[in-house]
Design a protein around this motif. Sequence first.
Motif, mmCIF file in Angstrom:
data_model
loop_
_atom_site.group_PDB
_atom_site.id
_atom_site.type_symbol
_atom_site.label_atom_id
_atom_site.label_comp_id
_atom_site.label_asym_id
_atom_site.label_seq_id
_atom_site.Cartn_x
_atom_site.Cartn_y
_atom_site.Cartn_z
ATOM 1 N N HIS A 47 0.914 -1.466 -0.170
ATOM 2 C CA HIS A 47 0.061 -0.052 -0.013
ATOM 3 C C HIS A 47 1.174 1.204 0.107
ATOM 4 O O HIS A 47 1.049 2.219 -0.414
ATOM 5 C CB HIS A 47 -0.949 -0.142 1.414
ATOM 6 C CG HIS A 47 -1.473 -1.089 0.889
ATOM 7 N ND1 HIS A 47 -3.040 -0.992 -0.047
ATOM 8 C CD2 HIS A 47 -2.853 -2.256 1.261
ATOM 9 C CE1 HIS A 47 -3.904 -1.619 1.141
ATOM 10 N NE2 HIS A 47 -3.637 -2.567 1.706
ATOM 11 N N ARG A 50 2.375 2.160 -3.695
ATOM 12 C CA ARG A 50 1.259 1.961 -4.244
ATOM 13 C C ARG A 50 1.170 3.924 -4.381
ATOM 14 O O ARG A 50 0.511 4.745 -5.165
ATOM 15 C CB ARG A 50 -0.451 1.365 -4.396
ATOM 16 C CG ARG A 50 0.273 0.372 -4.729
ATOM 17 C CD ARG A 50 -0.836 -1.007 -4.545
ATOM 18 N NE ARG A 50 -2.006 -0.193 -4.744
ATOM 19 C CZ ARG A 50 -3.665 -0.916 -4.587
ATOM 20 N NH1 ARG A 50 -4.244 -1.700 -3.834
ATOM 21 N NH2 ARG A 50 -4.187 -0.081 -5.532
ATOM 22 N N ALA A 51 1.429 4.134 -3.097
ATOM 23 C CA ALA A 51 0.374 5.756 -2.700
ATOM 24 C C ALA A 51 1.781 6.417 -3.397
ATOM 25 O O ALA A 51 2.125 7.529 -3.326
ATOM 26 C CB ALA A 51 1.416 5.747 -1.219
ATOM 27 N N GLU A 52 3.302 5.545 -3.153
ATOM 28 C CA GLU A 52 4.236 6.978 -3.804
ATOM 29 C C GLU A 52 4.589 6.539 -5.505
ATOM 30 O O GLU A 52 5.000 7.564 -5.861
ATOM 31 C CB GLU A 52 5.421 6.133 -3.374
ATOM 32 C CG GLU A 52 5.272 5.923 -1.612
ATOM 33 C CD GLU A 52 5.891 7.658 -1.146
ATOM 34 O OE1 GLU A 52 6.304 8.602 -1.097
ATOM 35 O OE2 GLU A 52 5.424 7.939 0.557
ATOM 36 N N VAL A 53 4.193 6.109 -5.552
ATOM 37 C CA VAL A 53 4.180 5.379 -6.827
ATOM 38 C C VAL A 53 2.827 6.695 -7.486
ATOM 39 O O VAL A 53 3.536 7.293 -8.719
ATOM 40 C CB VAL A 53 3.688 4.533 -7.350
ATOM 41 C CG1 VAL A 53 3.171 4.361 -9.313
ATOM 42 C CG2 VAL A 53 4.945 3.464 -7.262
ATOM 43 N N ASN A 54 1.542 6.570 -6.815
ATOM 44 C CA ASN A 54 0.893 7.349 -7.421
ATOM 45 C C ASN A 54 0.966 9.339 -6.992
ATOM 46 O O ASN A 54 1.004 10.286 -7.917
ATOM 47 C CB ASN A 54 -0.577 8.000 -6.452
ATOM 48 C CG ASN A 54 -1.593 8.389 -6.574
ATOM 49 O OD1 ASN A 54 -1.896 7.901 -7.992
ATOM 50 N ND2 ASN A 54 -1.939 9.011 -5.486
ATOM 51 N N ARG A 55 1.763 9.610 -6.240
ATOM 52 C CA ARG A 55 2.699 10.428 -5.896
ATOM 53 C C ARG A 55 3.760 11.411 -6.859
ATOM 54 O O ARG A 55 3.567 12.160 -7.626
ATOM 55 C CB ARG A 55 3.372 10.767 -4.336
ATOM 56 C CG ARG A 55 2.182 10.921 -3.200
ATOM 57 C CD ARG A 55 2.634 11.078 -1.927
ATOM 58 N NE ARG A 55 2.392 11.256 -0.817
ATOM 59 C CZ ARG A 55 2.560 11.866 0.239
ATOM 60 N NH1 ARG A 55 4.251 11.206 0.624
ATOM 61 N NH2 ARG A 55 2.260 12.090 1.784
ATOM 62 N N ASN A 57 3.842 10.211 -9.689
ATOM 63 C CA ASN A 57 2.252 9.709 -11.526
ATOM 64 C C ASN A 57 2.383 11.244 -11.253
ATOM 65 O O ASN A 57 1.952 12.489 -12.328
ATOM 66 C CB ASN A 57 1.778 8.709 -11.322
ATOM 67 C CG ASN A 57 2.548 7.831 -11.482
ATOM 68 O OD1 ASN A 57 3.265 7.646 -11.779
ATOM 69 N ND2 ASN A 57 1.868 6.656 -11.677
ATOM 70 N N VAL A 58 1.501 12.184 -9.890
ATOM 71 C CA VAL A 58 1.193 13.640 -9.941
ATOM 72 C C VAL A 58 2.240 14.481 -10.452
ATOM 73 O O VAL A 58 1.446 15.176 -11.269
ATOM 74 C CB VAL A 58 0.230 13.739 -8.458
ATOM 75 C CG1 VAL A 58 -0.389 14.946 -8.381
ATOM 76 C CG2 VAL A 58 -0.985 12.805 -8.745
ATOM 77 N N GLN A 61 3.241 14.461 -14.036
ATOM 78 C CA GLN A 61 2.162 15.268 -14.924
ATOM 79 C C GLN A 61 2.252 16.360 -14.324
ATOM 80 O O GLN A 61 2.057 17.538 -15.468
ATOM 81 C CB GLN A 61 0.447 14.851 -14.751
ATOM 82 C CG GLN A 61 0.383 13.129 -14.752
ATOM 83 C CD GLN A 61 -1.227 12.935 -14.341
ATOM 84 O OE1 GLN A 61 -2.125 13.441 -13.529
ATOM 85 N NE2 GLN A 61 -1.447 11.416 -14.106
ATOM 86 N N TYR A 113 9.356 15.840 -7.123
ATOM 87 C CA TYR A 113 8.961 14.261 -8.413
ATOM 88 C C TYR A 113 9.757 13.813 -8.013
ATOM 89 O O TYR A 113 9.708 12.540 -7.880
ATOM 90 C CB TYR A 113 8.725 15.187 -9.623
ATOM 91 C CG TYR A 113 9.753 13.361 -10.713
ATOM 92 C CD1 TYR A 113 7.874 12.404 -10.407
ATOM 93 C CD2 TYR A 113 10.144 13.049 -11.162
ATOM 94 C CE1 TYR A 113 8.631 11.837 -11.590
ATOM 95 C CE2 TYR A 113 10.265 12.244 -12.012
ATOM 96 C CZ TYR A 113 9.733 11.089 -11.614
ATOM 97 O OH TYR A 113 9.698 9.720 -12.568
ATOM 98 N N TRP A 116 9.364 11.414 -4.298
ATOM 99 C CA TRP A 116 8.861 9.946 -4.518
ATOM 100 C C TRP A 116 8.942 9.469 -5.318
ATOM 101 O O TRP A 116 9.650 8.294 -4.614
ATOM 102 C CB TRP A 116 7.558 10.658 -4.961
ATOM 103 C CG TRP A 116 7.189 12.217 -4.556
ATOM 104 C CD1 TRP A 116 5.948 13.400 -5.443
ATOM 105 C CD2 TRP A 116 6.660 12.735 -3.078
ATOM 106 N NE1 TRP A 116 5.291 14.359 -4.004
ATOM 107 C CE2 TRP A 116 5.800 14.098 -2.738
ATOM 108 C CE3 TRP A 116 7.207 12.064 -2.016
ATOM 109 C CZ2 TRP A 116 5.517 14.641 -1.967
ATOM 110 C CZ3 TRP A 116 6.441 12.904 -0.773
ATOM 111 C CH2 TRP A 116 6.004 13.955 -1.079
#
Length: 363
Positions: A47, A50-55, A57-58, A61, A113, A116
């Motif tokens: 978990h 997944r949270a760090e990957v989402n950060r 990616n944000v 972007q 970026y 993370w």
Amino acid sequence: MPMATNKTSESKSKKKTTKKTETPEEPVWTYRGYKLQTSEFVTAMVHFFRAEVNRANVWRQRLDTTTNWAVVSTGATLSIAFSQPTIHHGIIILNTLLVIWFLFIEGRRYRYYELWSYRVRLMETDFYAAMLVPPFHPSPEWAESLAENLLSPSFPISLLEALGRRLRRNYFWIFLILYASWVAKIWLFPIPATGMTEFINRAAVGPVSGQVMILLGLIFYLSLTIVAVATVTMTRATGEILPRFGADSPTISVSDIDKPKGLRSWFTHRRRRRQLLALIITGNVDAVSKRILADLGRGVTALEGKGMYTGTSRTVLICALTMTEAHNLKNAVAKEDPQAFVIVSPAQEILGRGFNPLDEDGE
């Protein structure tokens, strides 16, 4: 018949108990006095990953968004500048200043970026890779590095490296297009210049002469080139440069990542884990020492001291540790001697077992 049923039930219960005793216990993950089942630890790490990957990616972007701003503003400016001969070339200079601001914004975003991405790479190289390739041994410092980054977040790269990397990737080409467009606008409009003197005179902006404007342009683009070239050897960015944090890595290790090399050493400082030195004055020396050894796994050294106010002899314990272990040290001492006197101070450098190797600077 009742006796037979009792015997069969007893035999079944015995078989069940023997099966239970034969089943090996599930391995337990232990860390600083806390115990988690293996499944619980893996679930938490999944978990968190997944949270760090989402950060990451944000913020990736957001980097693309800033680049799009620079591209769109440049395209709109050039369309307006070349739409009519009477439009002044200063509009291109204003857009250049705007793109510089976009570059600065993107450099700041790139540092977030990388923060993370640094955590993601730590887990990829020393957690998941260790499970996929059994001979691969995680670095003993990876969990400590990850915990310290969580407790005290810091940017893994400098602003200069971030600016240089984004400049080489995208913005240098945008600046070249703006420079070529500025020269073309001055030379061709409203009519083609007849010579270099006329070209220099057209470059003037208000009270600033053409010679000064051309000189400022040369200085600006020379500065961009220096920043782009000087930051080539800076490779702390984990989002694009993929280092291996394991000690058995054939290409790079933790100590190699932290060592500035080439021009990079001119602009960056060497990053180390925050190291502390604790002095513990206690009357329960043996119990406190054993508690520190058991809970922290750190060595303890005893020195003889004397309280000058009371005149009584005291034993002073010395323990080297990292920032993430300071809280556990205080708890360990408090359990055995709540009246102990503890001093925790930062250490400039600690070399030896459990820290950086003693001969690392000579390698």
